[in-house]
Design an enzyme around this catalytic site. Structure first.
Site, PDB file in Angstrom:
ATOM      1  N   ASP A 199      -5.937  -0.740  -0.884  1.00 45.49           N
ATOM      2  CA  ASP A 199      -6.649  -1.702  -1.729  1.00 45.49           C
ATOM      3  C   ASP A 199      -8.033  -2.055  -1.240  1.00 45.49           C
ATOM      4  O   ASP A 199      -8.356  -1.943  -0.058  1.00 45.49           O
ATOM      5  CB  ASP A 199      -5.830  -2.999  -1.818  1.00 45.49           C
ATOM      6  CG  ASP A 199      -5.818  -3.762  -0.497  1.00 45.49           C
ATOM      7  OD1 ASP A 199      -5.555  -3.129   0.541  1.00 45.49           O
ATOM      8  OD2 ASP A 199      -6.083  -4.973  -0.502  1.00 45.49           O
TER       9      ASP A 199
ATOM     10  N   ARG B 213      -5.752  -0.114  -6.150  1.00 48.02           N
ATOM     11  CA  ARG B 213      -4.650   0.625  -5.513  1.00 48.02           C
ATOM     12  C   ARG B 213      -4.233   1.823  -6.366  1.00 48.02           C
ATOM     13  O   ARG B 213      -3.603   2.748  -5.893  1.00 48.02           O
ATOM     14  CB  ARG B 213      -3.430  -0.295  -5.330  1.00 48.02           C
ATOM     15  CG  ARG B 213      -3.633  -1.400  -4.309  1.00 48.02           C
ATOM     16  CD  ARG B 213      -2.291  -2.071  -4.039  1.00 48.02           C
ATOM     17  NE  ARG B 213      -2.419  -3.335  -3.345  1.00 48.02           N
ATOM     18  CZ  ARG B 213      -2.445  -3.488  -2.022  1.00 48.02           C
ATOM     19  NH1 ARG B 213      -2.374  -2.440  -1.241  1.00 48.02           N
ATOM     20  NH2 ARG B 213      -2.550  -4.681  -1.481  1.00 48.02           N
TER      21      ARG B 213
ATOM     22  N   GLU C  65       4.138   4.282   5.493  1.00 47.35           N
ATOM     23  CA  GLU C  65       2.927   3.464   5.593  1.00 47.35           C
ATOM     24  C   GLU C  65       1.759   4.174   4.906  1.00 47.35           C
ATOM     25  O   GLU C  65       1.732   5.407   4.829  1.00 47.35           O
ATOM     26  CB  GLU C  65       2.650   3.206   7.091  1.00 47.35           C
ATOM     27  CG  GLU C  65       1.392   2.449   7.440  1.00 47.35           C
ATOM     28  CD  GLU C  65       1.322   1.024   6.929  1.00 47.35           C
ATOM     29  OE1 GLU C  65       1.487   0.824   5.705  1.00 47.35           O
ATOM     30  OE2 GLU C  65       1.048   0.115   7.735  1.00 47.35           O
ATOM     31  N   ASP C  66       0.823   3.392   4.385  1.00 46.63           N
ATOM     32  CA  ASP C  66      -0.351   4.008   3.751  1.00 46.63           C
ATOM     33  C   ASP C  66      -1.332   4.529   4.795  1.00 46.63           C
ATOM     34  O   ASP C  66      -1.819   5.643   4.702  1.00 46.63           O
ATOM     35  CB  ASP C  66      -1.033   3.024   2.775  1.00 46.63           C
ATOM     36  CG  ASP C  66      -1.344   1.663   3.393  1.00 46.63           C
ATOM     37  OD1 ASP C  66      -1.073   1.445   4.603  1.00 46.63           O
ATOM     38  OD2 ASP C  66      -1.859   0.789   2.662  1.00 46.63           O
TER      39      ASP C  66
ATOM     40  N   PHE D 286     -13.666   2.454   5.607  1.00 50.19           N
ATOM     41  CA  PHE D 286     -12.698   1.657   4.861  1.00 50.19           C
ATOM     42  C   PHE D 286     -12.351   2.408   3.582  1.00 50.19           C
ATOM     43  O   PHE D 286     -13.165   2.526   2.678  1.00 50.19           O
ATOM     44  CB  PHE D 286     -13.228   0.257   4.544  1.00 50.19           C
ATOM     45  CG  PHE D 286     -12.150  -0.657   4.065  1.00 50.19           C
ATOM     46  CD1 PHE D 286     -11.289  -1.263   4.963  1.00 50.19           C
ATOM     47  CD2 PHE D 286     -11.958  -0.880   2.701  1.00 50.19           C
ATOM     48  CE1 PHE D 286     -10.256  -2.086   4.523  1.00 50.19           C
ATOM     49  CE2 PHE D 286     -10.928  -1.701   2.251  1.00 50.19           C
ATOM     50  CZ  PHE D 286     -10.080  -2.296   3.169  1.00 50.19           C
TER      51      PHE D 286
ATOM     52  N   ASP E  43      -3.883   2.273  11.471  1.00 52.34           N
ATOM     53  CA  ASP E  43      -5.232   1.972  11.958  1.00 52.34           C
ATOM     54  C   ASP E  43      -5.135   1.634  13.451  1.00 52.34           C
ATOM     55  O   ASP E  43      -5.115   2.532  14.285  1.00 52.34           O
ATOM     56  CB  ASP E  43      -5.752   0.803  11.101  1.00 52.34           C
ATOM     57  CG  ASP E  43      -7.205   0.459  11.323  1.00 52.34           C
ATOM     58  OD1 ASP E  43      -8.003   1.367  11.540  1.00 52.34           O
ATOM     59  OD2 ASP E  43      -7.553  -0.745  11.258  1.00 52.34           O
TER      60      ASP E  43
ATOM     61  N   GLY F  86       0.769  -1.250   0.000  1.00 51.90           N
ATOM     62  CA  GLY F  86       0.000   0.000   0.000  1.00 51.90           C
ATOM     63  C   GLY F  86       0.794   1.292   0.000  1.00 51.90           C
ATOM     64  O   GLY F  86       0.289   2.338  -0.402  1.00 51.90           O
TER      65      GLY F  86
HETATM   66  P1  5GP Z   1      -2.837  -1.458  11.729  1.00 56.70           P
HETATM   67  O1  5GP Z   1      -1.805  -2.482  12.061  1.00 56.70           O
HETATM   68  O2  5GP Z   1      -2.401  -0.057  12.040  1.00 56.70           O
HETATM   69  O3  5GP Z   1      -4.158  -1.790  12.346  1.00 56.70           O
HETATM   70  O4  5GP Z   1      -3.147  -1.637  10.203  1.00 56.70           O
HETATM   71  C1  5GP Z   1      -2.506  -1.014   9.182  1.00 56.70           C
HETATM   72  C2  5GP Z   1      -2.839  -1.722   7.892  1.00 56.70           C
HETATM   73  O5  5GP Z   1      -4.208  -2.099   7.814  1.00 56.70           O
HETATM   74  C3  5GP Z   1      -2.638  -0.802   6.715  1.00 56.70           C
HETATM   75  O6  5GP Z   1      -1.323  -0.889   6.219  1.00 56.70           O
HETATM   76  C4  5GP Z   1      -3.644  -1.313   5.708  1.00 56.70           C
HETATM   77  O7  5GP Z   1      -3.074  -2.358   4.962  1.00 56.70           O
HETATM   78  C5  5GP Z   1      -4.749  -1.888   6.544  1.00 56.70           C
HETATM   79  N1  5GP Z   1      -5.893  -0.950   6.645  1.00 56.70           N
HETATM   80  C6  5GP Z   1      -6.348  -0.350   7.767  1.00 56.70           C
HETATM   81  N2  5GP Z   1      -7.402   0.448   7.500  1.00 56.70           N
HETATM   82  C7  5GP Z   1      -7.608   0.360   6.171  1.00 56.70           C
HETATM   83  C8  5GP Z   1      -8.553   0.971   5.275  1.00 56.70           C
HETATM   84  O8  5GP Z   1      -9.421   1.783   5.629  1.00 56.70           O
HETATM   85  N3  5GP Z   1      -8.445   0.648   3.952  1.00 56.70           N
HETATM   86  C9  5GP Z   1      -7.497  -0.230   3.481  1.00 56.70           C
HETATM   87  N4  5GP Z   1      -7.488  -0.477   2.181  1.00 56.70           N
HETATM   88  N5  5GP Z   1      -6.605  -0.830   4.312  1.00 56.70           N
HETATM   89  C10 5GP Z   1      -6.661  -0.529   5.622  1.00 56.70           C
END
Ligand code: 5GP
Length: 170
Positions: free
Chosen positions: A155, A161, A95-96, A148, A99, A41
């Site tokens: 993605d 993407r 990072e994209d 989301f 979350d 991402g």
């Molecule tokens: P974390 O470990 O911070 O919970 O998750 C980060 C990863 O979760 C991101 O790199 C991404 O791949 C995925 N992610 C979290 N929220 C979203 C979202 O709203 N859309 C997408 N496409 N991926 C998300």
């Protein structure tokens, strides 16, 4: 698939990228920087940010994920590690979206063992309402609500993407 809505358009993203690049240039004057992109991402964000920076930027990639079929499985799986040494280097994790914070906090621990000189975090998006692990984000593009989001690297189950904006499906 439902209706695609634009959350952050291309012009807003580009303006913010210019600002973030300036901030990074100021913080890393005269230094080489390792951009450590989390596949997949971060790829568009990494390139768009790097091309705005005058410093020498070294590209590294790592792949780990907890998402499967658009759902957070809660278990982090490592798919690809860094090949070259980052010992003594100044690293920015790219990072994209942050979350829960689990991915970044796991990665920060993992990188410590590789003895870099410094590690900072840059993310295009952040969902503070979903944070489970508190962490410091050094460069944050936009805060988003608990939706989301897709596009600009993010993605929909590996699709879309390449959207040049951040959108969400209703
Ligand atoms: P974390 O470990 O911070 O919970 O998750 C980060 C990863 O979760 C991101 O790199 C991404 O791949 C995925 N992610 C979290 N929220 C979203 C979202 O709203 N859309 C997408 N496409 N991926 C998300």
């Amino acid at each position: 698939m439902g209706n695609m809505n634009v959350l952050i358009n291309k012009a807003r993203i580009e303006k913010r990228l210019d600002e973030m690049a300036k901030e990074i240039e100021k913080d890393y004057e005269g230094k080489d920087i390792v951009f450590l992109g989390i596949l997949k991402g971060s790829v568009p964000f990494m390139w768009e940010l790097a091309k705005r920076i005058k410093n020498n930027v070294i590209f590294e990639f790592i792949e780990l994920s907890s998402y499967k079929d658009n759902k957070d499985t809660g278990v982090l799986t490592f798919h690809k590690d860094i090949k070259d040494s980052i010992e003594g280097k100044d690293v920015i994790i790219i990072e994209d979206i942050v979350d829960t914070g689990k991915t970044i906090s796991y990665l920060l621990k993992h990188l410590k063992e590789k003895n870099p000189n410094s590690v900072k975090v840059a993310t295009l998006l952040s969902k503070p309402s979903k944070r489970v692990i508190e962490l410091n984000i050094d460069y944050e593009g936009f805060k988003v609500e608990d939706k989301f989001v897709i596009g600009f690297g993010l993605d929909d189950n590996q699709n879309l993407r390449n959207l040049p904006y951040i959108g969400y499906i209703e």
